[in-house]
Design an enzyme around this catalytic site. Structure first.
Site, PDB file in Angstrom:
ATOM      1  N   GLU A 126       0.819  -1.223   0.000  1.00 27.21           N
ATOM      2  CA  GLU A 126       0.000   0.000   0.000  1.00 27.21           C
ATOM      3  C   GLU A 126       0.855   1.278   0.000  1.00 27.21           C
ATOM      4  O   GLU A 126       0.436   2.316   0.487  1.00 27.21           O
ATOM      5  CB  GLU A 126      -0.960   0.026   1.206  1.00 27.21           C
ATOM      6  N   LEU A 127       2.075   1.150  -0.535  1.00 24.69           N
ATOM      7  CA  LEU A 127       3.035   2.261  -0.575  1.00 24.69           C
ATOM      8  C   LEU A 127       3.314   2.836   0.818  1.00 24.69           C
ATOM      9  O   LEU A 127       3.626   4.026   0.957  1.00 24.69           O
ATOM     10  CB  LEU A 127       2.583   3.365  -1.544  1.00 24.69           C
TER      11      LEU A 127
END
Lengths: 399, 445
Positions: free
Chosen positions: A144-145
């Site tokens: 999810e970065l």
């Protein structure tokens, strides 16, 4: 020069089956539901989009390039339920125009809870990518970065990556442009690519929104926006879920036509080109240091961790999982450790989110539960069974 | 706007949700400045019920005079001398009254009022009782009409079937539009064994009315399907909840140990409320979590059956019956509870879960309830799904974070359901009805 860098995210979790406290069996995953969703998304998105990309690469003779981040949990399911998707990725890998990006095998939050487990999962993921597609990742993106200075430092220490991808969040850029390379404090070698969320979301979220003033989005218009970067940026990082094509934006919105036409329109300007992340870091130098002391992510408007660790249920479930690490690893039982790792997938905790629960929104996407409470109860019942198996001497053996 | 409102219950004389709803709604209407004349049958036993301080106001001692509660300046009360004041025509009400009297230790003074009905066989008693109730309903109608003749009002608002004959009579006499408010239907109370007479009264009321208010979409669907009322005629107005001022009462000695968890059933012990599903779930919970007590607070026609059933299931020592609770005792039982369960088979709305949330108790409700349409931060099960019910009960008892999150979000959500919003919706509906009437008038004339 304006470079366009595409990176597509592909992930599916192993969803749990209904698991009541009275369950006697220790198989946790919903074979049917996972198979059905995997095949559905393959037919609507993975297969048609792979075909489109393959045609584009062929057509542009090496000038069109993309990169993929595919989680281990999805690769396992594709091998089992839709091997033809794996074959099309083989074909893509063989073009030489496709880069595969490294991440945690289980799409987990392990970086936040156990550095040891994090390292093992990243290695496991690189191994399977190399095994399937013949290239070892040199670019890294976290689940999810999710990103901080520390993550970049840790990844640099691991020695195998020279590029990290994260969100171009306003609060870390502080007025600077996402269209350059940056580096993290105390990092010498690893360079940062930041997502241009505005242009990425124009495709991923707004493409079919009739209320949007730019609707309908034509490829020529989008190419013009890319041209505008020329002179005040090096690279536009378009990062998005692969499901954008055919699943979030259905085929009848014209998304596939848009994608098919876009490289042509972008390459009409001789100053533009396409690069993969590892090529980009060889081409450009960082212009500045980006300092991210607090954790960011690409989720929701907050761009923080509250979608996964926003309430007491989520914290307690996550802590419960990682508390088992030492015991599980001592057991050296492959089944036990695999089950435990599949429980680390961030989706399980996302389902427990109470933040947007009343509005009904993106959090409902493929969410198998009626409420965050039901998901927590189910998860805790499974975790409790896993704990019991740890207590037994031999763990769970295949029947 | 002047409203002629016909009700059957009002605190402190309540047997369940109807009285609570009438109080909440009229109090909010009072705040909106609506003038309400509230017609109420005089209670049978007001001299004994004065100990109850559930919501504060007390009835006037002069029975036939108009009453004004201090906090309800725009509401005028008119009471009718009525022998019986209970809407739900079964033996359980007799049981409950006797229990209440035991509770206040006044049984010796009032034995005669009940004519020994406890000893009469259930079937016979229930027929007699029902018959009496119907005749009371007609007495009420006659008296209400007399009151209406002396009052000036714009619209009639009637709560549940007991007041429908009165409402229809007043509407015919006054030529004013009628809104009937359905808090429960005969199908909710009796399943498929409906009392034809009551069903006919309900249907007649809904057909004559200009508008029907349903307390949930669940009820609206029953009204449309079972009573053939048009979709456009039925409006849904959800109930609200009175926000609970924190009280300082501490739980008294109850025979429940500190390390024991408490699961609460609070409501009438009758078919509609699903008490047997609660017991079956309890049996399953105890297999896994033996340190649990199940408190059944309430009384009703199935009380004896349920007591016997708990013994037959071998969990008699784990299930406590408190009888019908009011006021401070309700607060006390909420304070002790770790979870409130409402396993209703058919619940038109269900105010009780909101009250539990208001008392910071997490809630598990059946999906077959109107209130589940408005609550998201609660646990939900199908009433018949015993295993799922037990699974969720155990999870709440076991996992503190689950309890905390349910409590925090649930309390917040319940507080958003306000009577003032229900009153506003009614006021809008009145305006709309009166406007439609005004349009109709010239054509008729």
């Amino acid at each position: 020069m304006a470079t366009v860098c595409f990176y597509f995210q592909l992930h599916q979790p192993f969803r749990l089956r209904d698991y009541s406290v009275f369950e006697k069996r220790s198989d946790y995953f919903d074979e049917k539901k996972n198979r059905d969703i995997c095949r559905k998304v393959a037919n609507k998105c993975y297969l048609p989009t792979n075909r489109t990309i393959l045609k584009l690469i062929d057509k542009h003779r090496g000038k069109f390039k993309v990169s993929y981040s595919i989680t281990g949990t999805l690769l396992e399911q594709l091998e089992r339920y839709c091997p033809e998707v794996i074959s099309t990725f083989h074909a893509l890998a063989n073009t030489g125009c496709v880069e595969f990006i490294g991440e945690t095998y289980y799409h987990s939050l392990s970086f936040l809870y156990s550095r040891e487990e994090f390292k093992e999962q990243v290695k496991k993921h690189s191994d399977i990518i190399e095994h399937l597609f013949g290239q070892r990742p040199t670019t890294f993106r976290n689940t999810e970065l999710i990103y901080t200075n520390e993550l970049c430092q840790k990844v640099e220490q691991m020695g195998c990556f020279d590029c990290v991808i994260t969100e171009g969040a306003d609060r870390i850029l502080q007025g600077r442009s996402p269209n350059f390379l940056y580096r993290a404090p105390k990092c010498e070698r690893v360079k940062l690519l930041l997502k241009n969320y505005s242009l990425s979301d124009d495709i991923a979220f707004r493409f079919s929104n009739r209320g949007w003033q730019e609707y309908p989005l034509m490829s020529s218009k989008f190419a013009q926006w890319i041209n505008n970067i020329n002179g005040n940026g090096n690279i536009v990082n378009l990062f998005m879920d692969y499901e954008t094509f055919g699943e979030h934006q259905w085929a009848d919105t014209g998304i596939f036509e848009f994608l098919s036409d876009l490289p042509d329109k972008i390459l009409q300007n001789p100053d533009n080109n396409f690069l993969t992340p590892s090529e980009a870091v060889k081409t450009y130098e960082p212009v500045d240091v980006i300092d991210v002391p607090d954790v960011i992510s690409w989720a929701d408007t907050e761009r923080d961790l509250s979608a996964w660790i926003g309430n007491e249920m989520q914290s307690s479930a996550l802590q419960g999982v990682y508390k088992l690490e030492k015991t599980i690893k001592q057991k050296t039982n492959a089944h036990l450790i695999n089950d435990w790792r599949k429980l680390q997938t961030s989706d399980h905790f996302y389902y427990m989110c109470t933040k947007f629960f009343q509005d009904g929104d993106v959090h409902k996407y493929f969410n198998p539960y009626e409420s965050p409470y039901d998901s927590y109860i189910n998860f805790m019942n499974v975790l409790s069974d896993l704990k019991n198996r740890c207590k037994q001497n031999s763990g769970y053996e295949e029947k | 706007m002047r409203i002629f409102m016909l009700g059957w219950e009002f605190p402190p004389y309540i047997s369940g949700g109807l009285g609570t709803a009438c109080y909440g709604l009229t109090k909010a209407m009072n705040q909106l400045g609506l003038e309400v004349t509230f017609v109420l049958p005089k209670s049978l036993d007001d001299c004994h019920a004065s100990h109850v301080k559930l919501v504060g106001p007390s009835m006037p001692t002069d029975e036939h005079d108009a009453a004004r509660f201090e906090e309800l300046e725009n509401i005028t009360f008119r009471t009718i001398d009525s022998a019986l004041s209970n809407p739900y025509a079964t033996l359980e009400m007799c049981d409950r009254k006797i229990e209440e009297l035991i509770y206040t230790q006044k049984l010796s003074h009032t034995k005669s009022s009940f004519g020994g009905s406890m000893n009469v066989s259930k079937r016979k008693a229930s027929i007699d009782y029902g018959h009496n109730l119907i005749s009371e309903v007609h007495n009420y109608a006659a008296s209400a009409l007399e009151i209406a003749k002396r009052e000036d009002f714009d619209i009639i608002h009637a709560h549940d079937w007991m007041t429908f004959p009165a409402a229809v009579a007043v509407a015919a006499f006054s030529k004013k539009p009628l809104v009937v408010h359905v808090h429960s239907t005969e199908f909710d109370r009796s399943g498929e064994h409906v009392n034809q007479q009551i069903y006919d009264i309900e249907r007649m009321g809904m057909q004559v009315a200009n508008k029907v208010i349903a307390v949930s979409y669940l009820t609206k669907n029953i009204i449309m399907r079972r009573y053939s009322i048009a979709n456009s005629k039925v409006a849904v107005v959800y109930n609200g909840v009175e926000t609970n001022p924190q009280s300082n009462s501490t739980p008294q000695s109850t025979g429940i140990k500190k390390d024991e968890k408490i699961v609460l059933f609070l409501g009438r012990i009758t078919m509609q409320k699903g008490p047997e599903y609660f017991l079956q779930a309890a049996k399953k919970v105890l297999e896994v979590a033996p340190n649990t007590k199940f408190v059944m607070a309430g009384s009703g026609d199935m009380m004896h059956k349920i007591i016997e059933m708990s013994a037959a299931l071998g969990i008699g020592d784990k299930v406590l019956f408190t009888g019908f609770l009011r006021g401070k005792d309700v607060e006390r039982v909420y304070k002790m509870a770790d979870l409130y369960v409402m396993p209703s088979v058919s619940e038109p709305f269900g105010i009780a879960p909101l009250e539990a949330l208001n008392h910071d108790v997490p809630v598990l409700i059946s999906k077959q309830s109107g209130v589940s349409e408005v609550l998201t931060h609660v646990l939900k099960v199908d009433f018949w799904d015993i295993e799922s019910m037990a699974n969720k009960i155990i999870a709440v008892l076991r996992y503190q974070p689950l309890q905390m999150t349910l409590r925090k979000h649930g309390n917040f959500e319940a507080r958003k359901l306000k009577w003032i919003d229900a009153a506003r919706k009614c006021a809008k509906l009145y305006d709309k009805t009166l406007m439609q009437e005004a349009k109709m008038q010239p054509e008729i004339a």
